[in-house]
Design an enzyme around this catalytic site. Structure first.
Site, PDB file in Angstrom:
ATOM      1  N   TYR A 132       7.099  28.606 -36.468  1.00  0.00           N
ATOM      2  CA  TYR A 132       6.736  30.014 -36.608  1.00  0.00           C
ATOM      3  C   TYR A 132       5.276  30.188 -37.024  1.00  0.00           C
ATOM      4  O   TYR A 132       4.510  30.835 -36.297  1.00  0.00           O
ATOM      5  CB  TYR A 132       7.673  30.735 -37.586  1.00  0.00           C
ATOM      6  CG  TYR A 132       7.228  32.157 -37.854  1.00  0.00           C
ATOM      7  CD1 TYR A 132       6.615  32.494 -39.066  1.00  0.00           C
ATOM      8  CD2 TYR A 132       7.386  33.143 -36.896  1.00  0.00           C
ATOM      9  CE1 TYR A 132       6.178  33.791 -39.310  1.00  0.00           C
ATOM     10  CE2 TYR A 132       6.948  34.448 -37.132  1.00  0.00           C
ATOM     11  CZ  TYR A 132       6.336  34.750 -38.344  1.00  0.00           C
ATOM     12  OH  TYR A 132       5.883  36.027 -38.579  1.00  0.00           O
ATOM     13  N   LYS A 136       2.157  31.806 -34.762  1.00  0.00           N
ATOM     14  CA  LYS A 136       1.368  32.976 -35.171  1.00  0.00           C
ATOM     15  C   LYS A 136      -0.117  32.620 -35.223  1.00  0.00           C
ATOM     16  O   LYS A 136      -0.968  33.416 -34.846  1.00  0.00           O
ATOM     17  CB  LYS A 136       1.853  33.500 -36.518  1.00  0.00           C
ATOM     18  CG  LYS A 136       3.246  34.091 -36.528  1.00  0.00           C
ATOM     19  CD  LYS A 136       3.408  35.265 -35.579  1.00  0.00           C
ATOM     20  CE  LYS A 136       2.716  36.515 -36.054  1.00  0.00           C
ATOM     21  NZ  LYS A 136       3.012  37.679 -35.172  1.00  0.00           N
TER      22      LYS A 136
END
Ligand SMILES: NC(=O)c1ccc[n+]([C@@H]2O[C@H](COP(=O)([O-])OP(=O)(O)OC[C@H]3O[C@@H](n4cnc5c(N)ncnc54)[C@H](O)[C@@H]3O)[C@@H](O)[C@H]2O)c1
Ligand SMILES: CC(C)[C@@H](O)CC[C@@H](C)[C@H]1CC[C@H]2[C@@H]3[C@H](O)C=C4C[C@@H](O)CC[C@]4(C)[C@H]3CC[C@]12C
Length: 339
Positions: A132, A136
Protein backbone atom coordinates in the site's frame (compact mmCIF):
# COMPACT_ATOMS: atom_id res chain seq x y z
CA UNK A 1 -18.43 20.21 -0.28
CA UNK A 2 -17.66 21.31 -3.85
CA UNK A 3 -21.38 21.99 -4.34
CA UNK A 4 -21.48 24.05 -1.12
CA UNK A 5 -18.16 25.88 -1.44
CA UNK A 6 -17.45 26.39 -5.14
CA UNK A 7 -19.82 29.02 -6.63
CA UNK A 8 -18.32 28.71 -10.14
CA UNK A 9 -18.97 24.97 -10.33
CA UNK A 10 -21.11 24.08 -13.36
CA UNK A 11 -20.81 20.28 -13.38
CA UNK A 12 -19.61 17.74 -10.82
CA UNK A 13 -18.72 14.33 -12.19
CA UNK A 14 -18.23 11.52 -9.69
CA UNK A 15 -16.36 8.56 -11.20
CA UNK A 16 -16.29 5.50 -8.94
CA UNK A 17 -16.28 1.72 -9.07
CA UNK A 18 -19.11 1.74 -6.53
CA UNK A 19 -21.50 4.69 -6.79
CA UNK A 20 -23.18 5.56 -3.48
CA UNK A 21 -26.95 5.96 -3.40
CA UNK A 22 -26.65 9.35 -1.68
CA UNK A 23 -25.26 10.78 -4.93
CA UNK A 24 -28.83 10.93 -6.22
CA UNK A 25 -29.65 13.40 -3.42
CA UNK A 26 -27.00 15.77 -4.78
CA UNK A 27 -28.85 16.18 -8.06
CA UNK A 28 -31.48 18.53 -6.68
CA UNK A 29 -29.44 21.75 -6.94
CA UNK A 30 -28.52 24.04 -9.89
CA UNK A 31 -25.18 22.28 -10.53
CA UNK A 32 -25.25 19.27 -12.82
CA UNK A 33 -24.12 16.18 -10.87
CA UNK A 34 -23.06 13.31 -13.13
CA UNK A 35 -22.36 9.96 -11.41
CA UNK A 36 -20.23 7.73 -13.66
CA UNK A 37 -19.75 4.09 -12.68
CA UNK A 38 -16.32 3.04 -13.85
CA UNK A 39 -12.97 1.48 -13.07
CA UNK A 40 -9.89 3.66 -12.81
CA UNK A 41 -7.80 0.73 -14.10
CA UNK A 42 -9.65 1.00 -17.45
CA UNK A 43 -7.93 3.84 -19.35
CA UNK A 44 -10.74 4.33 -21.86
CA UNK A 45 -13.35 4.72 -19.11
CA UNK A 46 -11.18 7.28 -17.33
CA UNK A 47 -10.56 9.26 -20.52
CA UNK A 48 -14.29 9.36 -21.28
CA UNK A 49 -15.06 10.60 -17.76
CA UNK A 50 -12.29 13.23 -17.75
CA UNK A 51 -12.95 14.64 -21.22
CA UNK A 52 -13.91 18.32 -21.01
CA UNK A 53 -13.22 18.65 -17.28
CA UNK A 54 -11.46 21.78 -16.01
CA UNK A 55 -10.04 20.14 -12.83
CA UNK A 56 -9.66 16.50 -11.84
CA UNK A 57 -9.52 15.53 -8.18
CA UNK A 58 -8.17 11.97 -8.15
CA UNK A 59 -8.98 10.41 -4.81
CA UNK A 60 -9.86 6.85 -5.89
CA UNK A 61 -7.69 4.23 -4.30
CA UNK A 62 -7.49 0.79 -2.78
CA UNK A 63 -6.79 1.46 0.89
CA UNK A 64 -5.71 -1.95 2.11
CA UNK A 65 -3.22 -2.69 4.89
CA UNK A 66 -5.13 -5.75 6.06
CA UNK A 67 -4.29 -8.19 3.28
CA UNK A 68 -7.73 -8.12 1.68
CA UNK A 69 -6.41 -7.43 -1.83
CA UNK A 70 -3.34 -8.83 -3.57
CA UNK A 71 -0.26 -6.59 -4.04
CA UNK A 72 -0.94 -6.79 -7.78
CA UNK A 73 -4.46 -5.42 -7.37
CA UNK A 74 -3.27 -2.64 -5.07
CA UNK A 75 -0.65 -1.69 -7.66
CA UNK A 76 -3.14 -1.88 -10.51
CA UNK A 77 -5.63 0.45 -8.84
CA UNK A 78 -3.31 2.88 -7.08
CA UNK A 79 -0.44 3.14 -9.59
CA UNK A 80 -1.83 2.10 -12.97
CA UNK A 81 -5.09 3.84 -12.14
CA UNK A 82 -3.25 7.07 -11.38
CA UNK A 83 -1.25 6.76 -14.60
CA UNK A 84 -4.56 6.39 -16.44
CA UNK A 85 -5.86 9.60 -14.85
CA UNK A 86 -2.70 11.48 -15.83
CA UNK A 87 -2.84 10.24 -19.43
CA UNK A 88 -6.54 11.09 -19.60
CA UNK A 89 -5.76 14.68 -18.56
CA UNK A 90 -2.98 14.90 -21.18
CA UNK A 91 -5.05 13.38 -23.97
CA UNK A 92 -8.24 15.36 -23.33
CA UNK A 93 -6.64 18.70 -22.44
CA UNK A 94 -7.52 18.91 -18.73
CA UNK A 95 -4.83 21.10 -17.19
CA UNK A 96 -5.32 20.77 -13.42
CA UNK A 97 -4.92 17.56 -11.42
CA UNK A 98 -5.17 17.21 -7.61
CA UNK A 99 -4.11 13.84 -6.17
CA UNK A 100 -5.01 12.40 -2.78
CA UNK A 101 -1.72 10.94 -1.63
CA UNK A 102 -1.05 9.88 1.96
CA UNK A 103 1.20 10.38 4.97
CA UNK A 104 2.31 6.81 4.32
CA UNK A 105 4.25 7.98 1.27
CA UNK A 106 6.67 9.32 3.90
CA UNK A 107 6.24 6.87 6.78
CA UNK A 108 6.39 5.27 9.19
CA UNK A 109 9.25 3.56 7.34
CA UNK A 110 10.35 -0.08 7.50
CA UNK A 111 12.86 0.82 10.22
CA UNK A 112 10.07 2.11 12.47
CA UNK A 113 11.75 5.51 12.76
CA UNK A 114 9.49 8.14 14.36
CA UNK A 115 8.41 11.23 12.42
CA UNK A 116 7.75 13.71 15.20
CA UNK A 117 5.83 16.87 14.21
CA UNK A 118 7.64 16.96 10.89
CA UNK A 119 6.78 18.94 7.77
CA UNK A 120 7.02 18.60 3.98
CA UNK A 121 10.76 19.40 4.12
CA UNK A 122 11.75 17.23 7.10
CA UNK A 123 14.48 14.75 6.07
CA UNK A 124 13.20 11.19 6.57
CA UNK A 125 14.17 7.85 5.01
CA UNK A 126 10.92 6.95 3.22
CA UNK A 127 11.60 3.22 2.85
CA UNK A 128 8.57 0.92 2.40
CA UNK A 129 8.03 -2.79 1.87
CA UNK A 130 4.24 -2.94 2.19
CA UNK A 131 2.31 -2.82 -1.12
CA UNK A 132 0.00 0.00 0.00
CA UNK A 133 2.55 2.69 0.94
CA UNK A 134 4.72 1.59 -1.99
CA UNK A 135 1.80 2.10 -4.37
CA UNK A 136 0.91 5.51 -2.92
CA UNK A 137 4.53 6.63 -3.16
CA UNK A 138 4.78 5.49 -6.79
CA UNK A 139 1.48 7.16 -7.67
CA UNK A 140 2.48 10.42 -6.02
CA UNK A 141 5.78 10.38 -7.91
CA UNK A 142 3.91 9.92 -11.22
CA UNK A 143 1.63 12.87 -10.43
CA UNK A 144 4.46 15.21 -9.47
CA UNK A 145 6.59 14.16 -12.45
CA UNK A 146 3.65 14.89 -14.76
CA UNK A 147 3.62 18.53 -13.67
CA UNK A 148 4.53 20.66 -16.72
CA UNK A 149 3.72 17.99 -19.35
CA UNK A 150 1.96 19.48 -22.36
CA UNK A 151 -1.69 18.50 -22.57
CA UNK A 152 -3.76 18.36 -25.75
CA UNK A 153 -3.86 21.99 -26.92
CA UNK A 154 -0.25 22.65 -25.94
CA UNK A 155 -0.65 24.13 -22.44
CA UNK A 156 1.14 22.64 -19.38
CA UNK A 157 -0.47 20.21 -16.93
CA UNK A 158 -0.40 21.52 -13.34
CA UNK A 159 -0.42 18.84 -10.64
CA UNK A 160 -0.38 18.77 -6.85
CA UNK A 161 -0.51 16.02 -4.20
CA UNK A 162 -2.17 16.21 -0.79
CA UNK A 163 -0.97 13.92 2.02
CA UNK A 164 -3.66 13.34 4.65
CA UNK A 165 -2.53 11.81 7.93
CA UNK A 166 -4.94 9.28 9.48
CA UNK A 167 -8.37 10.49 8.40
CA UNK A 168 -11.27 10.25 10.85
CA UNK A 169 -14.90 11.35 10.74
CA UNK A 170 -18.14 10.30 9.12
CA UNK A 171 -17.72 7.06 7.18
CA UNK A 172 -14.61 5.86 9.05
CA UNK A 173 -15.30 2.12 9.05
CA UNK A 174 -12.31 1.25 11.25
CA UNK A 175 -13.69 3.53 13.98
CA UNK A 176 -17.04 1.78 13.62
CA UNK A 177 -15.29 -1.61 13.87
CA UNK A 178 -13.57 -0.54 17.11
CA UNK A 179 -16.91 0.64 18.49
CA UNK A 180 -18.63 -2.67 17.69
CA UNK A 181 -15.64 -4.59 19.09
CA UNK A 182 -15.86 -2.58 22.31
CA UNK A 183 -19.58 -3.25 22.64
CA UNK A 184 -18.89 -6.97 22.27
CA UNK A 185 -16.25 -6.76 25.03
CA UNK A 186 -18.63 -5.24 27.57
CA UNK A 187 -18.16 -1.61 26.54
CA UNK A 188 -14.42 -1.94 26.96
CA UNK A 189 -11.34 -1.78 24.77
CA UNK A 190 -7.95 -2.95 25.99
CA UNK A 191 -4.92 -0.74 25.45
CA UNK A 192 -2.37 -2.23 23.06
CA UNK A 193 -0.35 0.88 22.16
CA UNK A 194 1.67 3.08 24.58
CA UNK A 195 -0.02 6.44 25.20
CA UNK A 196 3.30 8.12 24.37
CA UNK A 197 3.13 7.13 20.67
CA UNK A 198 1.70 10.17 18.85
CA UNK A 199 -0.31 9.57 15.68
CA UNK A 200 -1.37 12.30 13.28
CA UNK A 201 -5.10 12.47 12.55
CA UNK A 202 -7.17 14.88 10.43
CA UNK A 203 -10.92 15.34 10.11
CA UNK A 204 -12.38 14.22 6.79
CA UNK A 205 -14.20 17.54 6.32
CA UNK A 206 -10.92 19.45 6.53
CA UNK A 207 -9.29 17.02 4.07
CA UNK A 208 -12.18 17.66 1.67
CA UNK A 209 -11.90 21.41 2.23
CA UNK A 210 -8.19 21.38 1.41
CA UNK A 211 -8.99 19.55 -1.84
CA UNK A 212 -11.60 22.17 -2.76
CA UNK A 213 -9.15 25.00 -2.05
CA UNK A 214 -6.38 23.40 -4.09
CA UNK A 215 -8.78 22.75 -6.98
CA UNK A 216 -9.67 26.47 -6.85
CA UNK A 217 -6.18 27.92 -6.39
CA UNK A 218 -4.13 25.60 -8.62
CA UNK A 219 -4.77 27.73 -11.75
CA UNK A 220 -4.05 31.23 -10.37
CA UNK A 221 -1.11 29.94 -8.29
CA UNK A 222 0.23 27.38 -10.77
CA UNK A 223 3.81 28.67 -10.52
CA UNK A 224 3.89 28.24 -6.74
CA UNK A 225 1.71 25.15 -6.27
CA UNK A 226 2.49 23.10 -9.40
CA UNK A 227 4.42 19.91 -8.52
CA UNK A 228 4.07 20.52 -4.77
CA UNK A 229 2.99 18.22 -1.92
CA UNK A 230 1.02 19.38 1.11
CA UNK A 231 0.25 17.51 4.31
CA UNK A 232 -3.43 17.66 5.28
CA UNK A 233 -3.69 18.89 8.86
CA UNK A 234 -6.02 20.65 11.28
CA UNK A 235 -6.29 21.30 15.01
CA UNK A 236 -6.94 17.66 15.95
CA UNK A 237 -4.82 16.88 19.03
CA UNK A 238 -1.65 14.81 18.98
CA UNK A 239 -2.50 11.54 20.76
CA UNK A 240 -1.87 7.84 20.47
CA UNK A 241 -4.12 6.13 17.93
CA UNK A 242 -6.19 4.50 20.67
CA UNK A 243 -6.43 7.55 22.95
CA UNK A 244 -7.50 9.64 19.96
CA UNK A 245 -10.21 7.13 19.07
CA UNK A 246 -11.45 7.28 22.66
CA UNK A 247 -12.26 10.98 22.10
CA UNK A 248 -15.22 9.61 20.16
CA UNK A 249 -15.72 6.13 21.61
CA UNK A 250 -15.68 7.39 25.22
CA UNK A 251 -18.75 9.60 24.74
CA UNK A 252 -20.34 6.57 23.03
CA UNK A 253 -20.02 4.60 26.28
CA UNK A 254 -16.72 2.72 25.86
CA UNK A 255 -13.72 2.85 28.19
CA UNK A 256 -10.09 2.03 27.46
CA UNK A 257 -8.71 -0.44 30.01
CA UNK A 258 -5.08 0.03 31.07
CA UNK A 259 -2.81 3.04 31.38
CA UNK A 260 -0.19 1.03 29.47
CA UNK A 261 -0.43 -1.89 27.03
CA UNK A 262 -1.87 -4.95 28.76
CA UNK A 263 0.34 -7.24 26.66
CA UNK A 264 4.05 -6.82 25.93
CA UNK A 265 4.96 -5.77 22.38
CA UNK A 266 6.66 -9.10 21.60
CA UNK A 267 3.45 -11.00 22.48
CA UNK A 268 1.33 -8.62 20.39
CA UNK A 269 3.76 -9.11 17.47
CA UNK A 270 3.50 -12.89 17.95
CA UNK A 271 -0.30 -12.67 17.82
CA UNK A 272 -0.08 -10.36 14.78
CA UNK A 273 2.23 -12.85 13.05
CA UNK A 274 -0.13 -15.72 13.84
CA UNK A 275 -2.92 -13.64 12.27
CA UNK A 276 -0.84 -13.20 9.14
CA UNK A 277 -0.09 -16.95 9.02
CA UNK A 278 -3.75 -17.79 9.51
CA UNK A 279 -4.70 -15.36 6.74
CA UNK A 280 -2.27 -17.13 4.41
CA UNK A 281 -3.47 -20.62 5.35
CA UNK A 282 -7.17 -19.78 5.09
CA UNK A 283 -6.90 -17.74 1.85
CA UNK A 284 -7.94 -20.65 -0.41
CA UNK A 285 -11.10 -21.05 1.69
CA UNK A 286 -12.03 -17.62 3.03
CA UNK A 287 -10.75 -14.08 3.61
CA UNK A 288 -9.47 -13.66 7.17
CA UNK A 289 -8.34 -10.02 7.54
CA UNK A 290 -8.22 -8.85 11.17
CA UNK A 291 -7.09 -5.33 12.15
CA UNK A 292 -4.05 -6.75 13.95
CA UNK A 293 -1.22 -7.80 11.66
CA UNK A 294 2.54 -7.12 11.79
CA UNK A 295 2.20 -4.05 9.60
CA UNK A 296 -0.70 -2.38 11.41
CA UNK A 297 0.90 -3.09 14.78
CA UNK A 298 4.17 -1.53 13.66
CA UNK A 299 2.40 1.54 12.24
CA UNK A 300 0.29 1.99 15.36
CA UNK A 301 3.42 1.77 17.50
CA UNK A 302 5.42 4.37 15.61
CA UNK A 303 5.07 8.09 16.22
CA UNK A 304 4.03 9.95 13.07
CA UNK A 305 2.76 13.51 13.45
CA UNK A 306 3.00 16.61 11.29
CA UNK A 307 3.36 20.26 12.21
CA UNK A 308 3.30 22.47 9.14
CA UNK A 309 1.70 25.57 7.66
CA UNK A 310 2.74 25.07 4.03
CA UNK A 311 -0.86 24.82 2.86
CA UNK A 312 -1.67 28.05 4.69
CA UNK A 313 1.35 29.82 3.23
CA UNK A 314 0.78 28.60 -0.33
CA UNK A 315 -2.97 28.81 -0.75
CA UNK A 316 -4.43 30.27 2.42
CA UNK A 317 -5.72 27.01 3.92
CA UNK A 318 -7.31 27.22 7.33
CA UNK A 319 -9.32 24.28 8.69
CA UNK A 320 -13.02 24.72 7.95
CA UNK A 321 -14.00 22.59 10.95
CA UNK A 322 -12.70 23.21 14.47
CA UNK A 323 -11.50 20.29 16.61
CA UNK A 324 -14.64 20.59 18.74
CA UNK A 325 -16.91 20.50 15.65
CA UNK A 326 -14.96 17.61 14.10
CA UNK A 327 -15.22 15.69 17.36
CA UNK A 328 -18.96 16.30 17.74
CA UNK A 329 -19.71 15.31 14.17
CA UNK A 330 -17.67 12.10 14.51
CA UNK A 331 -19.37 11.16 17.80
CA UNK A 332 -22.80 11.68 16.24
CA UNK A 333 -21.80 9.52 13.28
CA UNK A 334 -20.45 6.69 15.47
CA UNK A 335 -23.61 6.77 17.59
CA UNK A 336 -25.79 6.68 14.47
CA UNK A 337 -23.71 4.09 12.62
CA UNK A 338 -25.05 1.12 14.56
CA UNK A 339 -28.74 2.07 14.36
N1 LIG B 1 -8.41 6.73 5.20
C1 LIG B 1 -7.29 7.37 5.52
O1 LIG B 1 -6.90 7.47 6.69
C2 LIG B 1 -6.45 7.98 4.42
C3 LIG B 1 -5.32 8.72 4.80
C4 LIG B 1 -4.53 9.28 3.80
C5 LIG B 1 -4.88 9.13 2.47
N2 LIG B 1 -5.98 8.42 2.12
C6 LIG B 1 -6.32 8.33 0.69
O2 LIG B 1 -7.61 8.90 0.51
C7 LIG B 1 -8.22 8.33 -0.65
C8 LIG B 1 -9.64 7.91 -0.29
O3 LIG B 1 -9.48 6.89 0.66
P1 LIG B 1 -10.62 6.55 1.75
O4 LIG B 1 -9.93 6.38 3.06
O5 LIG B 1 -11.73 7.53 1.63
O6 LIG B 1 -11.06 5.10 1.28
P2 LIG B 1 -12.40 4.64 0.60
O7 LIG B 1 -12.21 3.19 0.32
O8 LIG B 1 -13.55 5.09 1.43
O9 LIG B 1 -12.44 5.46 -0.78
C9 LIG B 1 -11.82 4.96 -1.93
C10 LIG B 1 -12.76 5.19 -3.10
O10 LIG B 1 -12.11 4.74 -4.30
C11 LIG B 1 -13.03 3.93 -5.02
N3 LIG B 1 -12.30 2.96 -5.84
C12 LIG B 1 -11.57 1.90 -5.41
N4 LIG B 1 -11.09 1.21 -6.46
C13 LIG B 1 -11.52 1.85 -7.59
C14 LIG B 1 -11.36 1.60 -8.99
N5 LIG B 1 -10.66 0.56 -9.44
N6 LIG B 1 -11.96 2.47 -9.85
C15 LIG B 1 -12.68 3.53 -9.39
N7 LIG B 1 -12.89 3.80 -8.08
C16 LIG B 1 -12.30 2.96 -7.19
C17 LIG B 1 -13.85 3.23 -3.95
O11 LIG B 1 -15.08 2.76 -4.48
C18 LIG B 1 -14.05 4.35 -2.93
O12 LIG B 1 -15.17 5.15 -3.24
C19 LIG B 1 -7.34 7.16 -1.08
O13 LIG B 1 -6.55 7.54 -2.21
C20 LIG B 1 -6.43 6.93 0.14
O14 LIG B 1 -5.17 6.38 -0.24
C21 LIG B 1 -6.78 7.84 3.06
C1 LIG C 1 -4.90 -3.82 16.67
C2 LIG C 1 -4.31 -2.63 17.36
C3 LIG C 1 -2.78 -2.70 17.34
C4 LIG C 1 -4.81 -1.34 16.72
O1 LIG C 1 -4.39 -0.24 17.48
C5 LIG C 1 -4.31 -1.22 15.26
C6 LIG C 1 -4.69 0.11 14.66
C7 LIG C 1 -4.46 0.09 13.12
C8 LIG C 1 -5.57 -0.71 12.47
C9 LIG C 1 -4.39 1.54 12.62
C10 LIG C 1 -3.25 2.32 13.32
C11 LIG C 1 -2.76 3.37 12.32
C12 LIG C 1 -3.74 3.26 11.15
C13 LIG C 1 -3.26 3.79 9.79
C14 LIG C 1 -2.91 5.30 9.85
O2 LIG C 1 -4.00 6.00 10.45
C15 LIG C 1 -2.68 5.86 8.49
C16 LIG C 1 -3.10 5.27 7.35
C17 LIG C 1 -2.73 5.90 6.04
C18 LIG C 1 -3.89 5.93 5.05
O3 LIG C 1 -3.41 6.26 3.77
C19 LIG C 1 -4.62 4.60 4.96
C20 LIG C 1 -5.04 4.09 6.34
C21 LIG C 1 -3.83 3.97 7.31
C22 LIG C 1 -2.86 2.93 6.78
C23 LIG C 1 -4.38 3.59 8.73
C24 LIG C 1 -4.91 2.13 8.74
C25 LIG C 1 -5.27 1.62 10.15
C26 LIG C 1 -4.08 1.76 11.12
C27 LIG C 1 -2.92 0.89 10.68
Amino acid sequence: MLLEQEPRLRELRVFDLHLSSWLEELKTGPVQVTPIQGDVTQAHQVAAAVSGAHVVIHTAGLVDVFGRASPETIYKVNVQGTQNVIEACVQTGTRFLVYTSSMEVVGPNVKGQPFYRGNEDTPYEALHKHPYPQSKAQAERLVLQANGRKVQGGLPLVTCALRPTGIYGEGHQIMRDFYLQGLRLGSRLFRAIPASVEHGRVYVGNVAWMHVLVARELEPRAELMGGQVYFCYDKSPYKSYEDFNMEFLGPCGLRLVGTRPLLPYWLLMLLATLNALLQWLLRPLLLYAPLLNPYTLAIANTTFTVSTNKAQRHFGYEPLFSWEDSRTRTILWVQGSTQ
